[in-house]
Design a protein around this motif. Structure first.
Motif, PDB file in Angstrom:
ATOM      1  N   ALA A   1     -16.389  16.495  47.930  1.00  0.00           N
ATOM      2  CA  ALA A   1     -17.742  16.612  48.478  1.00  0.00           C
ATOM      3  C   ALA A   1     -17.712  16.266  49.958  1.00  0.00           C
ATOM      4  N   GLU A   2     -16.653  16.708  50.622  1.00  0.00           N
ATOM      5  CA  GLU A   2     -16.474  16.417  52.032  1.00  0.00           C
ATOM      6  C   GLU A   2     -16.056  17.672  52.790  1.00  0.00           C
ATOM      7  N   ILE A   3     -16.254  17.654  54.097  1.00  0.00           N
ATOM      8  CA  ILE A   3     -15.865  18.763  54.955  1.00  0.00           C
ATOM      9  C   ILE A   3     -14.355  18.723  55.154  1.00  0.00           C
ATOM     10  N   PRO A   4     -13.626  19.794  54.855  1.00  0.00           N
ATOM     11  CA  PRO A   4     -12.169  19.789  55.020  1.00  0.00           C
ATOM     12  C   PRO A   4     -11.767  19.758  56.493  1.00  0.00           C
ATOM     13  N   ASP A   5     -10.517  19.428  56.697  1.00  0.00           N
ATOM     14  CA  ASP A   5      -9.944  19.424  58.040  1.00  0.00           C
ATOM     15  C   ASP A   5      -9.764  20.877  58.498  1.00  0.00           C
ATOM     16  N   ALA A   6     -10.338  21.208  59.640  1.00  0.00           N
ATOM     17  CA  ALA A   6     -10.268  22.588  60.135  1.00  0.00           C
ATOM     18  C   ALA A   6      -8.860  22.987  60.522  1.00  0.00           C
ATOM     19  N   ASP A   7      -8.015  22.030  60.920  1.00  0.00           N
ATOM     20  CA  ASP A   7      -6.642  22.348  61.311  1.00  0.00           C
ATOM     21  C   ASP A   7      -5.716  22.453  60.107  1.00  0.00           C
ATOM     22  N   ALA A   8      -5.859  21.526  59.143  1.00  0.00           N
ATOM     23  CA  ALA A   8      -4.980  21.524  57.979  1.00  0.00           C
ATOM     24  C   ALA A   8      -5.382  22.582  56.957  1.00  0.00           C
ATOM     25  N   GLU A   9      -6.683  22.819  56.780  1.00  0.00           N
ATOM     26  CA  GLU A   9      -7.182  23.782  55.789  1.00  0.00           C
ATOM     27  C   GLU A   9      -8.231  24.683  56.436  1.00  0.00           C
ATOM     28  N   PRO A  10      -7.831  25.561  57.328  1.00  0.00           N
ATOM     29  CA  PRO A  10      -8.828  26.387  58.036  1.00  0.00           C
ATOM     30  C   PRO A  10      -9.616  27.314  57.117  1.00  0.00           C
ATOM     31  N   GLU A  11      -8.951  27.891  56.123  1.00  0.00           N
ATOM     32  CA  GLU A  11      -9.656  28.808  55.210  1.00  0.00           C
ATOM     33  C   GLU A  11     -10.695  28.067  54.392  1.00  0.00           C
ATOM     34  N   LEU A  12     -10.301  26.931  53.823  1.00  0.00           N
ATOM     35  CA  LEU A  12     -11.241  26.149  53.022  1.00  0.00           C
ATOM     36  C   LEU A  12     -12.356  25.591  53.898  1.00  0.00           C
ATOM     37  N   HIS A  13     -12.050  25.219  55.110  1.00  0.00           N
ATOM     38  CA  HIS A  13     -13.072  24.707  56.025  1.00  0.00           C
ATOM     39  C   HIS A  13     -14.136  25.769  56.285  1.00  0.00           C
ATOM     40  N   ALA A  14     -13.714  27.002  56.488  1.00  0.00           N
ATOM     41  CA  ALA A  14     -14.677  28.071  56.730  1.00  0.00           C
ATOM     42  C   ALA A  14     -15.545  28.332  55.512  1.00  0.00           C
ATOM     43  N   ILE A  15     -14.948  28.288  54.323  1.00  0.00           N
ATOM     44  CA  ILE A  15     -15.714  28.539  53.101  1.00  0.00           C
ATOM     45  C   ILE A  15     -16.733  27.433  52.854  1.00  0.00           C
ATOM     46  N   VAL A  16     -16.319  26.181  52.999  1.00  0.00           N
ATOM     47  CA  VAL A  16     -17.204  25.054  52.713  1.00  0.00           C
ATOM     48  C   VAL A  16     -18.349  24.997  53.716  1.00  0.00           C
ATOM     49  N   THR A  17     -18.066  25.186  54.979  1.00  0.00           N
ATOM     50  CA  THR A  17     -19.109  25.059  56.001  1.00  0.00           C
ATOM     51  C   THR A  17     -20.084  26.225  56.009  1.00  0.00           C
ATOM     52  N   THR A  18     -19.723  27.333  55.394  1.00  0.00           N
ATOM     53  CA  THR A  18     -20.638  28.484  55.351  1.00  0.00           C
ATOM     54  C   THR A  18     -21.288  28.692  54.000  1.00  0.00           C
ATOM     55  N   LYS A  19     -20.671  28.171  52.918  1.00  0.00           N
ATOM     56  CA  LYS A  19     -21.181  28.461  51.574  1.00  0.00           C
ATOM     57  C   LYS A  19     -21.475  27.224  50.733  1.00  0.00           C
TER      58      LYS A  19
END
Length: 342
Positions: free
Chosen positions: A65-83
């Motif tokens: 239930a946290e925002i992923p690291d944009a550098d370590a997990e860029p794909e997951l970061h984009a999905i979580v922050t948009t969806k």
């Protein structure tokens, strides 16, 4: 869109049941629902094998239930922050529909937590670190009033693997020990389709047709297309059979179906039911005599034409090489006050 969503649901259920994404699944149930805007979504409940159930110290591996690291997990970061961001609402957007009389109807934003805990309600309280405790923030644009800064309090719980696989909104919760919580989830999943209440009024009453349309618009184009294609609205695994309980002797119910003659109905009444057929199978089959009623569909199938139970010819070998399937039986409740029912 219905075709695409159907394929996604099938792929997801195959991944959960056979792929072992979360562990060995003992049983599953899901129901398709549509919002009033027409967007479909699925409510899914899984029962895992006892050996694969996550322990309290393993919850963070299943749900975040946290925002992923944009550098370590860029794909997951984009999905979580948009969806997977709820709102934002409240002080960030007071005009949001979820704000009613100054209160947050959906219980967001959540409180910051340094560790994941299992709560008495049956739902887990997931880790949501603040910025001072190692949490992250992200600036989102496109909201009324300009860009807003979002932290972990606004993140909807998700599973990293499934979010990447689906590339969509996938809310995941782990239910633990609370019976009331599990009962609520099951009731919500099997509650059925939307219904409309109506009343008959006098002809001189003024009717607000716009408000009536907005309140009664439950059958949308997506829902119509889904039913037109014959896609299931509800599915469960394993299959559940319900053996019959009825009066003995000739006191058995008659079922009249369209196109069936009375003579055929009378002939069918004298054939065996699932219960009397089980009695005959037990008299002939030694293994059947060792089973309880709820275990019979696991090893035997009911032959509608022959009106008898037959051993399964496919499945996995179980007791003494007899094939078994993941089928269960739900036995009727027979009260002693009903008399000589069997």
């Amino acid at each position: 869109m219905s075709l695409v969503f159907r394929q996604k649901v099938r792929a997801l259920m195959t991944t959960l049941r056979q792929g072992g994404a979360l562990g060995r699944v003992r049983a599953s149930i899901y129901t398709i629902e549509w919002q009033k805007r027409g967007l479909p979504h699925a409510h899914i409940v899984l029962w895992l094998a006892s050996e694969d159930m996550p322990r309290p110290d393993q919850l963070d591996h299943f749900v975040r239930a946290e925002i992923p690291d944009a550098d370590a997990e860029p794909e997951l970061h984009a999905i979580v922050t948009t969806k997977m961001v709820y709102g934002p609402c409240g002080t960030l957007r007071p005009t949001a529909p979820c704000v009613v009389d100054g209160a947050y109807k959906k219980r967001f934003p959540k409180a910051f937590k340094s560790i994941t805990e299992v709560h008495d309600t049956g739902y887990s309280r997931y880790r949501r670190r603040s910025q001072c405790g190692g949490g992250r923030t992200v600036q989102l644009s496109g909201w009324p009033g300009g860009a807003v800064d979002v932290d972990n309090r606004w993140i909807v719980p998700y599973n990293p693997f499934l979010s990447r696989a689906l590339d969509g909104h996938f809310n995941m919760e782990i239910i633990t020990h609370a019976v009331t919580c599990i009962r609520y989830v099951i009731k919500y999943v099997i509650k059925g389709g939307d219904q409309v209440m109506f009343r008959v009024s006098a002809g001189d009453e003024v009717v607000d047709e716009i408000a009536t349309y907005q309140q009664g618009r439950y059958l949308n184009a997506m829902g119509v297309a889904w039913r037109h294609f014959g896609y299931p609205v509800h599915e469960h695994q394993p299959p559940v059979q319900q053996p019959s309980v009825h009066l003995g002797g000739d006191d058995q119910p008659l079922r009249f179906r369209a196109g069936v003659s009375p003579r055929q109905v009378a002939e069918d009444a004298g054939t065996d039911t699932k219960l009397t057929g089980l009695f005959k199978r037990c008299a002939e089959d030694e293994f059947a005599r060792t089973l309880l009623c709820h275990s019979v569909p696991r090893y035997y199938t009911w032959q509608t034409g022959a009106r008898c139970w037959r051993r399964r010819r496919r499945g996995k070998p179980d007791v003494a090489g007899i094939f078994a399937a993941e089928a269960i039986s739900r036995v009727y409740t027979a009260s002693p006050r009903a008399g000589e029912e069997f």
